[in-house]
Design an enzyme around this catalytic site. Structure first.
Site, mmCIF file in Angstrom:
data_model
loop_
_atom_site.group_PDB
_atom_site.id
_atom_site.type_symbol
_atom_site.label_atom_id
_atom_site.label_comp_id
_atom_site.label_asym_id
_atom_site.label_seq_id
_atom_site.Cartn_x
_atom_site.Cartn_y
_atom_site.Cartn_z
ATOM 1 N N GLU A 100 -49.219 27.898 -84.579
ATOM 2 C CA GLU A 100 -48.352 27.836 -83.406
ATOM 3 C C GLU A 100 -46.904 28.179 -83.781
ATOM 4 O OE1 GLU A 100 -48.184 23.920 -81.704
ATOM 5 O OE2 GLU A 100 -47.480 24.667 -79.772
ATOM 6 N N ASP A 140 -47.781 28.849 -77.219
ATOM 7 C CA ASP A 140 -47.351 27.720 -76.378
ATOM 8 C C ASP A 140 -46.221 28.200 -75.464
ATOM 9 O OD1 ASP A 140 -46.971 24.268 -76.811
ATOM 10 O OD2 ASP A 140 -45.542 25.453 -75.666
ATOM 11 N N THR A 141 -46.391 27.979 -74.164
ATOM 12 C CA THR A 141 -45.418 28.503 -73.195
ATOM 13 C C THR A 141 -44.043 27.836 -73.315
ATOM 14 O OG1 THR A 141 -46.172 26.899 -71.554
ATOM 15 C CG2 THR A 141 -47.178 29.081 -71.463
ATOM 16 N N HIS A 181 -42.488 26.775 -76.022
ATOM 17 C CA HIS A 181 -41.740 27.399 -77.120
ATOM 18 C C HIS A 181 -41.448 28.873 -76.820
ATOM 19 C CE1 HIS A 181 -42.157 23.804 -79.497
ATOM 20 N NE2 HIS A 181 -43.443 23.786 -79.242
ATOM 21 N N HIS A 224 -51.368 26.713 -75.242
ATOM 22 C CA HIS A 224 -50.876 25.479 -74.628
ATOM 23 C C HIS A 224 -50.005 25.823 -73.433
ATOM 24 C CE1 HIS A 224 -51.180 22.490 -78.256
ATOM 25 N NE2 HIS A 224 -52.342 22.759 -77.710
ATOM 26 N N ARG A 280 -41.117 20.710 -70.585
ATOM 27 C CA ARG A 280 -42.283 19.987 -71.092
ATOM 28 C C ARG A 280 -43.032 19.256 -69.978
ATOM 29 N NH1 ARG A 280 -44.312 20.795 -76.331
ATOM 30 N NH2 ARG A 280 -42.810 20.267 -77.911
ATOM 31 N N GLU A 299 -50.226 20.675 -72.347
ATOM 32 C CA GLU A 299 -49.553 19.821 -73.333
ATOM 33 C C GLU A 299 -48.164 19.471 -72.803
ATOM 34 O OE1 GLU A 299 -48.540 19.749 -78.086
ATOM 35 O OE2 GLU A 299 -47.790 21.376 -76.845
#
Ligand code: ADP
Ligand code: MG
Length: 494
Positions: A146, A179-180, A182, A205, A211, A240
């Site tokens: 990731e 991961d969207t 980040h 994710h 978040r 997440e």
């Protein structure tokens, strides 16, 4: 596409007991849960396997490294610890029948150096991952690295960083985890970044820019979805979110304020958003497929007089009775089964129709359900694509078996507009309820259009022109079945 939820959405401490959260995730409708392997050596794996099996829920796994397990460390002992940690996580994945280990698998969270001065550390991480990659291959588990934001690591921030890095590792078992949250910080264009990593992204994710719940913030979700579809991404999408402050998981992810009302709402709305986004908002679970088949049987029972009436004018008056009898036998069989997958339910339904109905109509109607079962094979949930493809194959089968062409005054005449309508809806990425609403309308028109036709197949062909003016029974019953599917989907979606 399978939808999962990271159990840290619920937990307040990394080591919280997971059972109640696994049950809750199942209840909400997730296909799987992501298990954070923070302490792989301290986990009661047997118990976890039992909970997952008892609840029929799948899992993915994620982990991270600490200062003691840092595979980028210049200290050999620390690196060996890190390798052991990752190998243990891989063992656990295998035991849990999970094929992906995601997360920051190359360096500890929060370790920040200058990239320029870190070539030795990066080399160390690459070498260790080459060794762990061989182990992962042996165990059939993909390591998905990731890329995370610049405040949490210096090593891999963008997808391009990830691509360059895994190229150097050179293992087909070391891939990328996107991961969207980040990506939203680091990528100039998330969709372009996703498209550049076709075939390399093995885990995803979903999390909003704060978040929180996807769809509640500023991330451009439709563009991300389009990019994932373009690269044929068909694996896990895992929610997440970190929404709670003042607890270990909150503090560990720098969550200093309350982001959403609570974890349950986050889990529910998150799943609904993800399914809506991919047009998979109304996929049917196997339990719902069972209920759908019950509704179809009930419809044949309730409509039997009407359907026999159609058949009595131009056939031998038994279509309604025949179908009601077969549908009852089929649903009785289904009611005796437990824990059947959707595909097996449809197969059993079709086989029972064939064996109880006999004549021409048995194999014709039965094959519709068998063809649906074939496309549903190995699918956890079934949606528009399965129904559209299944009915398309069923149409071909009915034509192959019965030799009827469109216009011959048979069920083919309501099947053709149904299939056309469903395939069109798939192409236009319509939602399943809308797709069946249109298919139902077209099927009913198709049945109605048999009125002026001369029968060329079935018993009514003996009547020649005398059949003109009457609607075909089989075309009508098929249209009613499509209508029933629509009614059930509408009910489930509300
Ligand atoms: P039977 O004609 O053996 O009494 P049913 O009355 O149950 O069977 O079913 C009649 C329906 O079967 C017809 O209205 C027609 O739609 C359908 N049918 C009959 N022969 C064919 C065929 N060769 N291809 C497609 N459908 C057919
Ligand atoms: Mg008949």
């Amino acid at each position: 596409m399978k939808f999962g939820i990271h159990l840290s959405v619920f937990t307040e401490n990394w080591a919280d007991d997971l059972e109640q959260y696994i049950l809750k995730s199942k209840e909400i409708g997730y296909d799987g849960v992501e298990i954070p392997l923070m302490d792989p050596f301290g986990l009661d794996i047997k118990r976890l396997i039992k909970i997952l099996e008892d609840n029929q829920i799948l899992c993915t796994c994620g982990t991270g490294l600490s200062d003691q397990t840092d595979i980028s460390s210049e200290d050999l002992v620390v690196r060996r610890n890190g390798i052991n940690h990752l190998k243990k996580c891989i063992d656990i994945c295998q035991q849990l029948s999970c094929d992906v280990l995601g997360g920051v698998l190359y360096s500890p969270w929060g370790k920040l150096y200058s990239r320029k001065d870190s070539e030795v550390r990066i080399e160390c991480a690459i070498e260790c991952l080459q060794e762990v990659g061989l182990y992962a291959k042996e165990k059939g588990v993909i390591l998905a690295l990731e890329s995370i934001n610049r405040y949490e690591t210096y090593m891999l921030n963008t997808i391009q960083d990830g691509l360059d890095f895994i190229k150097r590792v050179g293992s087909e078992y070391v891939k990328i985890h996107f991961d969207t949250y980040h990506g939203n910080i680091e990528e100039k264009s998330i969709p372009d970044a996703i498209r550049s990593a076709k075939g390399e992204i093995y885990h995803v994710h979903f999390s909003e820019n704060d978040r929180g719940i996807p769809g509640s913030g500023s991330i451009q979700w439709t563009k991300i979805k389009d990019a994932l579809i373009d690269i044929n991404y068909d694996r896990w999408v895992v929610l997440e979110c970190f929404v709670k402050p003042d607890c270990e998981t909150g503090t560990g992810t720098n969550t200093w304020r309350k982001i959403e009302v609570n974890a349950d709402k986050t889990a529910q709305e998150g799943l609904k958003f993800m399914k809506d986004l991919f047009g998979l908002d109304h996929q049917l679970t196997k339990e719902q497929c069972k209920e759908l088949l019950k509704r179809i049987s009930r419809m044949f029972d309730e409509r039997q007089d009407e359907l026999s009436m159609y058949d009595s004018v131009i056939g031998d008056g038994d279509h309604g009775i025949t179908m009601a009898k077969g549908a009852k036998a089929a649903i009785d069989k289904i009611n005796q089964t437990e824990n059947f997958e959707a595909s097996e339910l449809f197969k059993l339904y079709g086989k029972t129709l064939i064996s109880t109905l006999g004549g021409a109509i048995g194999p014709l109607y039965g094959s519709i359900f068998i063809e649906l079962s074939l496309v549903m094979k190995n699918k956890i949930n079934v949606g528009l694509v399965e129904f559209a493809t299944g009915f398309d194959q069923a149409l071909n089968k009915v034509i192959e078996l019965g030799g009827a062409k469109p216009g011959d005054k048979t069920m083919v005449d309501s099947m053709v507009p149904t299939v056309y309508s469903l395939l069109q809806a798939v192409a236009e990425q319509k939602n399943i309820v809308q797709a069946f609403e249109e298919a139902k309308a077209n099927a009913i028109i198709g049945a109605y259009n048999t009125i002026p036709m001369i029968a060329k197949r079935g018993r009514s062909r003996y009547l020649q022109e005398k059949a003109i003016g009457y609607q075909d029974a089989g075309a009508t019953s098929f249209a009613y079945m499509i209508e029933q599917i629509y009614i059930y989907l509408l009910e489930v979606s509300q």
